[in-house]
Design a protein around this motif. Structure first.
Motif, PDB file in Angstrom:
ATOM      1  N   GLU A 125      -6.787  -5.385  11.825  1.00 60.01           N
ATOM      2  CA  GLU A 125      -6.061  -4.133  11.576  1.00 60.01           C
ATOM      3  C   GLU A 125      -5.765  -3.930  10.090  1.00 60.01           C
ATOM      4  O   GLU A 125      -6.029  -2.874   9.520  1.00 60.01           O
ATOM      5  N   ARG A 126      -5.240  -4.950   9.442  1.00 60.91           N
ATOM      6  CA  ARG A 126      -4.909  -4.835   8.010  1.00 60.91           C
ATOM      7  C   ARG A 126      -6.163  -4.683   7.145  1.00 60.91           C
ATOM      8  O   ARG A 126      -6.176  -3.922   6.185  1.00 60.91           O
ATOM      9  N   GLN A 128      -1.367   0.031  13.697  1.00 62.12           N
ATOM     10  CA  GLN A 128      -1.405   1.059  12.681  1.00 62.12           C
ATOM     11  C   GLN A 128      -1.558   2.405  13.385  1.00 62.12           C
ATOM     12  O   GLN A 128      -2.373   2.543  14.294  1.00 62.12           O
ATOM     13  N   GLY A 160      -8.599   2.821   5.074  1.00 57.06           N
ATOM     14  CA  GLY A 160      -7.346   3.567   5.190  1.00 57.06           C
ATOM     15  C   GLY A 160      -7.377   4.953   4.578  1.00 57.06           C
ATOM     16  O   GLY A 160      -7.015   5.940   5.230  1.00 57.06           O
ATOM     17  N   GLN A 209      -7.305  -1.164   7.461  1.00 57.43           N
ATOM     18  CA  GLN A 209      -6.454  -0.304   6.634  1.00 57.43           C
ATOM     19  C   GLN A 209      -6.856  -0.407   5.163  1.00 57.43           C
ATOM     20  O   GLN A 209      -6.956   0.593   4.470  1.00 57.43           O
TER      21      GLN A 209
END
Length: 150
Positions: free
Chosen positions: A114-115, A2, A122, A118
């Motif tokens: 990572e997701r 990201q 995020g 986010q």
């Protein structure tokens, strides 16, 4: 990976912007998120940053990865969470003229969470990166203008 990116032109020389980035003791004066920052900006050294997030003060450690005055300042997160979501900030400054530069910051996050990062952070990360970039511009331009008046 990201990647969040902010780019802005600043009406100040590149060395002024670099000095703002590396003057940790003054971060609290211009940075809307940071309450305190300390450490040496020498590659390999650690920097402690205290910020107010989710209703409380939190301390984060960073390691200085690279510095090249007046063009590059790069640090990464250090802590237990980096095993899941490693993050770093690469700041680049490009002289456009002797009195103007382009500032670019990349916040890069990678790892198995990572997701999740986010999803949870995020919006705050995007808004924070933008607010910090705007504040850095205003501070550097103000310092440059004051220096010209002296």
């Amino acid at each position: 990976m990201q990647k969040l990116v902010e780019t802005i032109d600043i009406e100040a020389p590149d060395h002024v912007v670099y000095d703002v980035i590396t003057d940790l003791a003054r971060y609290r004066e211009w940075n809307p998120w940071i309450l305190h920052a300390e450490g040496s900006v020498t590659p390999g050294n650690r920097v402690k940053v205290t910020l107010h997030m989710f209703g409380r003060d939190q301390v984060f450690d960073h390691r200085i990865l690279a510095t090249e005055k007046p063009h590059t300042f790069h640090w990464c997160d250090v802590g237990w969470f980096t095993a899941f979501a490693y993050g770093d900030r690469l700041r680049n400054i490009e002289a456009l003229t002797s009195e103007r530069c382009r500032y670019r910051v990349e916040l890069r996050i990678e790892g198995i969470a990572e997701r999740l990062t986010q999803w949870i952070f995020g919006r705050q990360l995007r808004e924070g990166l933008h607010a910090e970039t705007q504040a850095r511009k205003a501070w550097a331009e103000d310092i440059h203008t004051q220096g010209q008046r002296k």
